[in-house]
Scaffold this motif. Structure first.
Motif, PDB file in Angstrom:
ATOM      1  N   ALA A 231      -3.203  -2.172   6.112  1.00  0.00           N
ATOM      2  CA  ALA A 231      -4.335  -3.016   5.107  1.00  0.00           C
ATOM      3  C   ALA A 231      -3.292  -4.924   5.432  1.00  0.00           C
ATOM      4  O   ALA A 231      -5.062  -5.291   5.404  1.00  0.00           O
ATOM      5  CB  ALA A 231      -3.692  -3.120   3.544  1.00  0.00           C
ATOM      6  N   ALA A 232      -2.888  -4.555   5.935  1.00  0.00           N
ATOM      7  CA  ALA A 232      -2.171  -6.659   6.914  1.00  0.00           C
ATOM      8  C   ALA A 232      -3.530  -6.930   7.754  1.00  0.00           C
ATOM      9  O   ALA A 232      -4.119  -7.578   7.620  1.00  0.00           O
ATOM     10  CB  ALA A 232      -1.125  -5.836   7.500  1.00  0.00           C
ATOM     11  N   LYS A 233      -3.717  -5.886   8.715  1.00  0.00           N
ATOM     12  CA  LYS A 233      -4.949  -6.466   9.556  1.00  0.00           C
ATOM     13  C   LYS A 233      -6.130  -6.451   8.268  1.00  0.00           C
ATOM     14  O   LYS A 233      -6.809  -7.458   9.289  1.00  0.00           O
ATOM     15  CB  LYS A 233      -5.363  -5.270  11.424  1.00  0.00           C
ATOM     16  CG  LYS A 233      -4.919  -4.816  11.258  1.00  0.00           C
ATOM     17  CD  LYS A 233      -5.396  -3.520  12.582  1.00  0.00           C
ATOM     18  CE  LYS A 233      -4.199  -4.149  13.431  1.00  0.00           C
ATOM     19  NZ  LYS A 233      -3.642  -2.575  14.850  1.00  0.00           N
ATOM     20  N   ALA A 234      -6.496  -5.789   7.629  1.00  0.00           N
ATOM     21  CA  ALA A 234      -8.113  -6.427   6.938  1.00  0.00           C
ATOM     22  C   ALA A 234      -7.565  -7.614   6.517  1.00  0.00           C
ATOM     23  O   ALA A 234      -8.122  -8.123   6.393  1.00  0.00           O
ATOM     24  CB  ALA A 234      -7.873  -5.446   5.884  1.00  0.00           C
TER      25      ALA A 234
ATOM     26  N   ALA B 160      -3.454  -7.983  -3.876  1.00  0.00           N
ATOM     27  CA  ALA B 160      -3.807  -6.639  -2.578  1.00  0.00           C
ATOM     28  C   ALA B 160      -2.111  -5.870  -2.015  1.00  0.00           C
ATOM     29  O   ALA B 160      -2.153  -5.097  -2.384  1.00  0.00           O
ATOM     30  CB  ALA B 160      -4.881  -6.553  -1.455  1.00  0.00           C
ATOM     31  N   MET B 161      -1.898  -6.737  -1.072  1.00  0.00           N
ATOM     32  CA  MET B 161      -1.098  -6.627  -0.529  1.00  0.00           C
ATOM     33  C   MET B 161       0.254  -6.480  -0.887  1.00  0.00           C
ATOM     34  O   MET B 161       1.517  -5.280  -0.980  1.00  0.00           O
ATOM     35  CB  MET B 161       0.008  -8.105   0.517  1.00  0.00           C
ATOM     36  CG  MET B 161      -0.985  -8.315   1.364  1.00  0.00           C
ATOM     37  SD  MET B 161      -2.065  -6.687   2.168  1.00  0.00           S
ATOM     38  CE  MET B 161      -0.532  -6.531   3.327  1.00  0.00           C
ATOM     39  N   SER B 162       0.277  -6.759  -2.353  1.00  0.00           N
ATOM     40  CA  SER B 162       2.325  -6.359  -3.254  1.00  0.00           C
ATOM     41  C   SER B 162       1.661  -5.063  -3.493  1.00  0.00           C
ATOM     42  O   SER B 162       2.688  -4.632  -3.774  1.00  0.00           O
ATOM     43  CB  SER B 162       1.408  -7.204  -4.436  1.00  0.00           C
ATOM     44  OG  SER B 162       2.858  -8.478  -4.153  1.00  0.00           O
ATOM     45  N   VAL B 163       0.160  -4.511  -4.162  1.00  0.00           N
ATOM     46  CA  VAL B 163      -0.120  -3.309  -4.293  1.00  0.00           C
ATOM     47  C   VAL B 163       0.622  -2.072  -3.430  1.00  0.00           C
ATOM     48  O   VAL B 163       1.119  -0.865  -3.437  1.00  0.00           O
ATOM     49  CB  VAL B 163      -1.714  -3.045  -4.770  1.00  0.00           C
ATOM     50  CG1 VAL B 163      -1.795  -2.037  -5.084  1.00  0.00           C
ATOM     51  CG2 VAL B 163      -1.727  -3.989  -6.216  1.00  0.00           C
ATOM     52  N   VAL B 164      -0.150  -3.072  -1.899  1.00  0.00           N
ATOM     53  CA  VAL B 164       0.160  -1.769  -1.119  1.00  0.00           C
ATOM     54  C   VAL B 164       1.762  -1.867  -0.959  1.00  0.00           C
ATOM     55  O   VAL B 164       2.221  -0.487  -0.294  1.00  0.00           O
ATOM     56  CB  VAL B 164      -0.223  -2.825   0.655  1.00  0.00           C
ATOM     57  CG1 VAL B 164      -0.046  -1.936   1.299  1.00  0.00           C
ATOM     58  CG2 VAL B 164      -2.174  -2.244   0.240  1.00  0.00           C
ATOM     59  N   GLY B 165       2.838  -2.330  -0.551  1.00  0.00           N
ATOM     60  CA  GLY B 165       3.642  -2.212  -0.618  1.00  0.00           C
ATOM     61  C   GLY B 165       4.965  -1.709  -2.135  1.00  0.00           C
ATOM     62  O   GLY B 165       5.579  -0.823  -1.641  1.00  0.00           O
ATOM     63  N   ASP B 166       3.932  -1.529  -3.085  1.00  0.00           N
ATOM     64  CA  ASP B 166       4.615  -0.654  -3.864  1.00  0.00           C
ATOM     65  C   ASP B 166       4.531   0.673  -3.506  1.00  0.00           C
ATOM     66  O   ASP B 166       4.489   1.554  -3.855  1.00  0.00           O
ATOM     67  CB  ASP B 166       3.894  -1.222  -5.585  1.00  0.00           C
ATOM     68  CG  ASP B 166       4.344  -2.932  -5.934  1.00  0.00           C
ATOM     69  OD1 ASP B 166       5.736  -2.921  -4.948  1.00  0.00           O
ATOM     70  OD2 ASP B 166       3.647  -3.102  -6.710  1.00  0.00           O
ATOM     71  N   LYS B 167       3.679   0.778  -3.202  1.00  0.00           N
ATOM     72  CA  LYS B 167       3.445   2.458  -3.114  1.00  0.00           C
ATOM     73  C   LYS B 167       3.564   2.375  -1.602  1.00  0.00           C
ATOM     74  O   LYS B 167       4.120   3.262  -1.858  1.00  0.00           O
ATOM     75  CB  LYS B 167       1.526   2.268  -2.762  1.00  0.00           C
ATOM     76  CG  LYS B 167       0.106   1.922  -3.497  1.00  0.00           C
ATOM     77  CD  LYS B 167      -1.002   1.967  -3.161  1.00  0.00           C
ATOM     78  CE  LYS B 167      -2.071   2.220  -4.583  1.00  0.00           C
ATOM     79  NZ  LYS B 167      -4.081   2.440  -4.130  1.00  0.00           N
ATOM     80  N   PHE B 168       4.341   2.115  -0.628  1.00  0.00           N
ATOM     81  CA  PHE B 168       4.411   2.093   0.339  1.00  0.00           C
ATOM     82  C   PHE B 168       6.805   2.128   0.100  1.00  0.00           C
ATOM     83  O   PHE B 168       6.846   3.773  -0.126  1.00  0.00           O
ATOM     84  CB  PHE B 168       5.349   0.948   1.051  1.00  0.00           C
ATOM     85  CG  PHE B 168       6.166   1.183   2.123  1.00  0.00           C
ATOM     86  CD1 PHE B 168       5.541   2.060   3.399  1.00  0.00           C
ATOM     87  CD2 PHE B 168       7.281   0.484   2.185  1.00  0.00           C
ATOM     88  CE1 PHE B 168       6.478   1.945   4.085  1.00  0.00           C
ATOM     89  CE2 PHE B 168       8.270   0.631   3.440  1.00  0.00           C
ATOM     90  CZ  PHE B 168       7.775   1.737   3.957  1.00  0.00           C
ATOM     91  N   SER B 169       6.861   1.426  -1.484  1.00  0.00           N
ATOM     92  CA  SER B 169       8.150   1.802  -2.175  1.00  0.00           C
ATOM     93  C   SER B 169       8.397   3.926  -2.480  1.00  0.00           C
ATOM     94  O   SER B 169       9.473   3.986  -2.712  1.00  0.00           O
ATOM     95  CB  SER B 169       8.119   1.239  -3.102  1.00  0.00           C
ATOM     96  OG  SER B 169       8.814   0.135  -1.617  1.00  0.00           O
TER      97      SER B 169
END
Ligand code: B1M
Length: 211
Positions: free
Chosen positions: A64-67, A43-52
């Protein structure tokens, strides 16, 4: 939807209050702790991709990191074993300029469960603070430096150089984090590199046994 998939989805969308309960439900449903952790890391990888790609911004990344951190709290007793023998002290921290700590916390948890006494210096740790911690704590056998940003890789190099040039002895230095490679670890003079938390624990034990 299986609970493990809900965990993945709710970490991705930063549902901090829901994630701990879902992790417990996924465990109750029979999912393996390592698989639940894998789902959260995914999930964090997806978050990183969405940020990119500019789809989300720093605040969304943070929630997301807190979750994920809340989910890891529930998983911790299942991932880390109990051991009564200490292999020595491990000083761990995320290097100067870098605030990422989820991976570092997982590495700390696994190394601790491998039998080390853990001294966690947190994030944004200057080289001098690592050195101070070696002086202030007994039997430091390992210094573990984490870094997630390409821009903080020079801080990792600086930390390893200062640790090696400190005149202090009896400890090994391990480095890791997404942009770090075995080749980079060798280049900067670290004693070891590990790609993930599980192998960091195995590597830590091996380093101390070989010393
Ligand atoms: Co940041 N961030 N972030 N971020 N963030 C990344 C790392 C990024 C890849 C996202 C992206 O652009 N796709 C990108 C870095 C790009 C690069 O350098 N090439 C990035 C950026 C750019 C930034 C900011 C600069 C954004 C900005 O402000 N414009 C900023 C920097 C702040 C700073 O540190 N000074 C920033 C901020 C943040 C938040 C604070 C919002 C938050 C961190 C919250 C926290 O950690 N408490 C955050 C997050 C959550 C991420 C992503 C989405 C997730 C990181 C994570 O926790 N992964 C990340 C994207 C990604 O990773 N795909 C991203 C899960 C974790 C389990 O994996 O940390 O890799 P990881 O740890 C692994 C291994 O690497 C390894 O084991 C762990 C577990 O198996 N490992 C070691 C780690 N340390 C080790 C040490 C070892 C051995 C193994 O031995 C000692």
């Amino acid at each position: 939807m299986a609970k493990i998939d809900e965990v993945r989805s709710k970490v991705e969308t930063g549902k901090t209050k829901l994630v701990p309960g879902l992790v417990q439900e996924a465990l109750d449903e029979g999912s393996k702790p390592a698989d639940i952790l894998g789902a959260m890391v995914g999930a964090m990888s997806v978050v990183g991709d969405k940020f990119s790609s500019g789809e989300i911004f720093v605040p969304e990344m943070l929630i997301a990191a807190k979750a994920m951190a809340k989910g890891v709290e529930v998983l911790k007793p299942y991932l880390s074993g109990e051991t009564s023998v200490s292999l020595g002290t491990c000083v761990i921290g995320t290097v100067h300029g870098d605030l990422h700590d989820i991976g570092k916390n997982l590495v700390a948890m696994m190394i601790e469960s491998a039998g080390f006494t853990m001294v966690d210096l947190g994030v944004d740790v200057p080289a001098e603070k690592f050195i101070q911690a070696i002086k202030e704590n007994e039997n430091v056998k390992l210094v573990a430096c984490s870094g997630l940003l390409t821009t903080t890789m020079p801080a990792m190099k600086d930390t390893v150089e200062k640790l090696k040039g400190s005149g202090l002895a009896g400890f090994k230095v391990m480095v890791g984090g997404a942009p770090v490679t075995q080749a980079y670890a060798i280049e900067i003079g670290a004693d070891a590199y590990a790609p993930d938390a599980g192998s960091a624990a195995v590597r830590a034990k091996g380093l101390v046994a070989a010393a």
